[in-house]
Design a protein around this motif. Structure first.
Motif, PDB file in Angstrom:
ATOM      1  N   ASN A   1       0.723  -1.161   0.030  1.00 57.04           N
ATOM      2  CA  ASN A   1      -0.272  -0.314  -0.092  1.00 57.04           C
ATOM      3  C   ASN A   1       1.043   1.743   0.151  1.00 57.04           C
ATOM      4  OD1 ASN A   1      -2.620   1.032   1.888  1.00 57.04           O
ATOM      5  ND2 ASN A   1      -2.004   1.292   0.055  1.00 57.04           N
ATOM      6  N   ASN A   2       2.037   1.335  -0.342  1.00 58.10           N
ATOM      7  CA  ASN A   2       3.486   2.130  -0.487  1.00 58.10           C
ATOM      8  C   ASN A   2       2.575   3.932  -1.166  1.00 58.10           C
ATOM      9  OD1 ASN A   2       4.501   1.184   1.656  1.00 58.10           O
ATOM     10  ND2 ASN A   2       6.288   0.942   0.681  1.00 58.10           N
ATOM     11  N   PHE A   3       3.053   4.888  -1.164  1.00 60.39           N
ATOM     12  CA  PHE A   3       2.125   5.635  -2.195  1.00 60.39           C
ATOM     13  C   PHE A   3       3.541   6.614  -1.946  1.00 60.39           C
ATOM     14  CE2 PHE A   3       0.133   9.564  -4.362  1.00 60.39           C
ATOM     15  CZ  PHE A   3      -1.265   9.342  -4.447  1.00 60.39           C
ATOM     16  N   ASP A   4       4.271   7.064  -3.476  1.00 63.12           N
ATOM     17  CA  ASP A   4       4.635   8.557  -3.094  1.00 63.12           C
ATOM     18  C   ASP A   4       4.705   8.996  -4.161  1.00 63.12           C
ATOM     19  OD1 ASP A   4       7.968   9.061  -4.309  1.00 63.12           O
ATOM     20  OD2 ASP A   4       8.110   8.619  -2.081  1.00 63.12           O
ATOM     21  N   ARG A   5       5.002  10.294  -4.149  1.00 62.49           N
ATOM     22  CA  ARG A   5       3.932  11.075  -5.303  1.00 62.49           C
ATOM     23  C   ARG A   5       4.892  12.695  -4.652  1.00 62.49           C
ATOM     24  NH1 ARG A   5      -1.854  13.609  -4.677  1.00 62.49           N
ATOM     25  NH2 ARG A   5      -0.498  15.316  -3.067  1.00 62.49           N
ATOM     26  N   ASP A   6       5.795  13.366  -6.435  1.00 65.88           N
ATOM     27  CA  ASP A   6       6.126  14.961  -6.421  1.00 65.88           C
ATOM     28  C   ASP A   6       5.114  15.634  -7.285  1.00 65.88           C
ATOM     29  OD1 ASP A   6       8.540  14.634  -4.608  1.00 65.88           O
ATOM     30  OD2 ASP A   6       8.762  12.305  -5.701  1.00 65.88           O
ATOM     31  N   GLY A   7       5.528  16.655  -7.062  1.00 69.43           N
ATOM     32  CA  GLY A   7       4.889  17.013  -8.324  1.00 69.43           C
ATOM     33  C   GLY A   7       4.757  18.786  -8.031  1.00 69.43           C
ATOM     34  N   PHE A   8       4.342  19.393  -8.944  1.00 72.43           N
ATOM     35  CA  PHE A   8       4.311  21.073  -8.916  1.00 72.43           C
ATOM     36  C   PHE A   8       3.668  21.414  -9.972  1.00 72.43           C
ATOM     37  CE2 PHE A   8       7.476  20.375 -12.551  1.00 72.43           C
ATOM     38  CZ  PHE A   8       6.554  21.154 -13.463  1.00 72.43           C
ATOM     39  N   LEU A   9       3.062  23.152  -9.514  1.00 75.79           N
ATOM     40  CA  LEU A   9       1.999  23.443  -9.854  1.00 75.79           C
ATOM     41  C   LEU A   9       2.557  25.593 -10.646  1.00 75.79           C
ATOM     42  CD1 LEU A   9      -1.029  24.514 -10.724  1.00 75.79           C
ATOM     43  CD2 LEU A   9      -1.295  25.032  -8.642  1.00 75.79           C
ATOM     44  N   LEU A  10       2.798  25.204 -11.289  1.00 72.33           N
ATOM     45  CA  LEU A  10       3.226  26.978 -11.811  1.00 72.33           C
ATOM     46  C   LEU A  10       1.504  27.422 -12.748  1.00 72.33           C
ATOM     47  CD1 LEU A  10       4.507  29.345 -12.625  1.00 72.33           C
ATOM     48  CD2 LEU A  10       5.380  28.502 -14.747  1.00 72.33           C
ATOM     49  N   ASN A  11       1.677  28.675 -11.852  1.00 72.29           N
ATOM     50  CA  ASN A  11      -0.057  29.940 -12.430  1.00 72.29           C
ATOM     51  C   ASN A  11       0.361  31.066 -12.070  1.00 72.29           C
ATOM     52  OD1 ASN A  11      -2.605  29.609 -13.119  1.00 72.29           O
ATOM     53  ND2 ASN A  11      -2.859  29.775 -10.908  1.00 72.29           N
ATOM     54  N   SER A  12       0.115  32.151 -13.566  1.00 73.71           N
ATOM     55  CA  SER A  12       0.163  33.004 -13.373  1.00 73.71           C
ATOM     56  C   SER A  12      -0.800  33.950 -14.539  1.00 73.71           C
ATOM     57  CB  SER A  12       1.865  33.070 -14.065  1.00 73.71           C
ATOM     58  OG  SER A  12       1.953  33.126 -15.634  1.00 73.71           O
ATOM     59  N   ASN A  13      -0.437  35.127 -14.291  1.00 76.47           N
ATOM     60  CA  ASN A  13      -1.794  35.588 -15.168  1.00 76.47           C
ATOM     61  C   ASN A  13      -0.845  37.395 -15.636  1.00 76.47           C
ATOM     62  OD1 ASN A  13      -4.499  36.003 -16.198  1.00 76.47           O
ATOM     63  ND2 ASN A  13      -3.545  37.491 -15.018  1.00 76.47           N
TER      64      ASN A  13
END
Length: 686
Positions: free
Chosen positions: A208-220
């Protein structure tokens, strides 16, 4: 039923308590107490919707998006695991074996539902969201008119002329660690936010292991006095082991077990998901605005299962353009949405039994396929005030869907390549709203549809099913929204009835084989009630009890499966009664206590109604504290307990589960046992 009555007694007692306090203190209340964050809704015109924001999010563990959404009546997420969520709205989607379909999901206005209607809410980090807006039923003309409705995810805004660095850190049971680091900047020309998130856990169960990486870029970026350019990049990379479902014996004896075959294969899924979006908004005049977005999505998915290994990737491309304006007294919206994707997938033998206990091992190729999918939605809505208090709204949507399947593995007469093009379908909507001093009443009638999923378009032999048709249905709804008792009490209700024709059924005929067919008609009808009350106990302390109740009276009107007639039976996979309730205590010194509760009635697990899951109650608690350390630094601390009484309950179920090789059918996905978490939020204002 005994649990259900006990919960009602508890809620009734809580209400009496609040009323008793009110008798002594209501004459002293002159101010309006804010019940929920003020969030501008995205639903067009007078289209009713439900919105939750930071006030709701902060009541739960930052990895628990399911509990937050389950606060909304009529909406239920069955969460088999962090990477396996099935969202149902008014019972629509409850028969889907895995994942979410029959609704439309948007992220900052960009559609993120794939070509067959599947949506993956776990591709987005809960801590990056400011609001989740839910339009229940097919009345969301501008957002697809799907039978389930639409869910709109919006990221946190950047405050004007502010530069800030924020870090959220959480640890908890099962080796959980989560961190979200965000940078926000705003000036008169640019709004920019960037966040990086990491999350890992060993999980409650085996494998049941879970490993996550992520990024979010939001610009206006502001362009001149009338235009702005938006850039959106969301990237998630995660690997999640799969414990799968359990049979009744294993679920009762030890819910931490994984299914034996998945444990032996050390089954897992690895996903890389990318969303790129570019949008431009132009204000032509005070009465006309356009927003046009182009976007690209990419999903790379690898999943070793006991029965085979799935290797797939999807490239998606799309455009959405929406005009909003006013002509005389009328407000209008019109536009279109085009989505195309290329889905490539193949399967391989899994030789885990020959791998000396080391899990999955890729063998010979079994299949190689490609599918081109295209979906066009055109929409228009006009809202007209018939008087100062009375408004009408008409909407019309047109959908056209095409599938082109290519068999790249088999040759000659064994090749199964084919096309399936659905006729264009018109989906009208009509609504009325009456506004008065303390609220509003509305009524709506709308037509919706659902496309068949990939499994439903193909037979077990991989052949396009030429007879499969889209589900269609008409929804009738009456509701109201009220602010009473000097706006201390918020009360919303909805009564609805929707008949769905050409019911899509994914019938399981093998361990990983389904065949889709249209099996008749279902009737979805019910009551939804949401109530919140705010009471100032003293100058520094506010008590806020709340309750969301869902009555789902869903049934098969006409459903004959071979020699079996299931007509009249309750709809499989839907609890008849569901309650989300709780109470919040907020002190002016920054201290906050949240007590939350969920009751879920038993769920029919088979079309014959021969087996039901058990009803359950789950209680959670969270304590938080926020303070300013200086003019630049602020600190938040929190600690929580989930499943306070360590209840063994099914957080998700698999309907009509079959048994293979003499094994018992596996219906149940256990929820986590009692678990704790805690963390901090540190903000620095530059």
């Amino acid at each position: 039923m005994k649990d259900f009555l006990s919960v009602l007694f508890l809620l009734f007692t809580m209400q009496l308590f609040s009323q008793e306090i009110k008798k002594d203190s209501v004459t002293q209340l002159d101010e309006i107490i804010l019940l929920e964050d003020v969030i501008t809704k995205k639903a067009v015109g007078i289209t009713p919707s439900s919105t939750i924001g930071p006030t709701t999010f902060e009541k739960f563990n930052p990895i628990d998006i399911a509990s937050a959404i389950n606060q909304v009546s009529g909406v239920y997420i069955l969460s088999g695991a962090l990477n396996t969520n099935r969202i149902t709205i008014r019972g629509v989607g409850a028969r889907t074996p895995f994942g979410t379909d029959k609704l439309r999901l948007y992220f900052n206005g960009i559609p993120v539902t794939n070509g067959t209607g599947s949506s993956t809410i776990e591709a987005f980090d809960f801590e990056n969201l400011r609001a989740i807006e839910i339009i229940k039923g097919p009345k969301a003309t501008s957002f697809g008119a799907n039978l389930g409705g639409a869910i709109l995810l919006d990221t946190k805004p950047v405050f004007e002329d502010e530069t800030k660095l924020v870090n959220n850190f959480t640890i908890g049971s099962y080796g959980m660690l989560k961190d979200n680091l965000a940078f926000q900047h705003s000036n008169n020309k640019l709004d920019l936010s960037f966040s990086y998130n990491h999350f890992e856990t060993d999980g409650y169960r085996q494998n049941n292991n879970f490993d996550r990486d992520g990024f979010l870029l939001n610009s206006n970026i502001k362009i001149g006095s009338k235009g702005s350019l938006g850039i959106l990049i969301n990237y998630i990379d995660y690997t999640a082991q799969i414990p799968s479902s359990l049979n009744q014996t294993d679920f009762d004896e030890d819910p931490t077990r994984a299914a034996a075959n998945w444990l032996a294969a050390q089954g897992f899924e690895a996903n890389q998901y990318t969303l790129l979006g570019l949008s431009y908004t132009h204000q032509f005049s005070q009465n006309l605005k356009n927003t046009t977005s182009i976007f690209y999505t990419y999903l790379d998915h690898y999943e070793p299962r006991p029965f085979n290994i799935l290797d797939e990737f999807t490239n998606g491309f799309g455009l959405r353009s929406q005009f909003e304006g006013q002509w005389a007294k009328a407000q209008y919206t019109f536009g279109g949405e085009l989505y195309k994707d290329e889905y490539h997938w193949g399967t391989f033998q899994n030789l885990f039994r020959d791998n000396n206990g080391n899990g999955s091992l890729e063998g010979d190729r079994l299949s190689r396929n490609q599918e081109f999918r295209s979906q066009l939605n055109l929409f228009g809505t006009i809202t007209y005030p018939l008087s100062a208090a009375f408004s009408a709204q008409m909407g019309l949507s047109l959908n056209n869907t095409d599938y082109d399947f290519r068999d790249l593995f088999n040759q000659g007469i064994a090749n199964t390549s084919a096309e399936r093009n659905f006729d264009a379908i018109l989906l009208p909507s009509f609504g009325l709203q009456y506004q008065f001093k303390q609220g509003q009443l509305y009524t709506n009638i709308s037509r919706g549809f659902s496309n068949p999923s990939l499994e439903e378009t193909l037979t077990p032999d991989g052949v396009i099913n030429p007879d499969i048709a889209q589900e269609t249905g008409t929804n009738f709804e009456l509701g109201g929204q009220f602010a009473l008792l000097r706006k201390h009490l918020s009360l919303n209700f909805a009564l609805y009835r929707m008949n769905i024709n050409n019911l899509l059924v994914a019938q399981r005929v093998g361990e990983d084989q389904f065949i889709g067919r249209n099996a008749g008609e279902t009737r979805h009808q019910g009551l939804e009630l949401d109530a919140k009350y705010a009471l100032r106990l003293c100058k520094q302390l506010v008590l806020s009890p709340y309750l969301s109740y869902t009555l789902s009276d869903h049934s098969f009107v006409d459903f004959v499966d071979g020699d079996d007639n299931f007509s009249g039976n309750p709809l499989t996979g839907v609890p008849k009664h569901r309650i989300s309730s709780g109470v919040d205590f907020r002190h002016t010194n920054g201290l906050q206590l949240n007590l939350t509760h969920q009751f879920v009635d038993d769920i029919p697990l088979t079309d014959a109604n021969s087996l039901n899951s058990d009803s359950f109650n789950v209680f959670n608690a969270k304590l938080g504290y926020q303070t300013s350390l200086s003019s630049h630094f602020s600190l938040g601390l929190n600690a929580g307990i989930n499943n306070l009484f360590d209840t063994n309950y099914a957080q998700s179920v698999l309907i009509n589960a079959s048994s293979f090789g003499g094994a018992l059918p596996r219906y149940f996905y256990p929820g986590n046992g009692r678990n704790v978490y805690g963390g901090f939020k540190l903000s620095y204002l530059l």
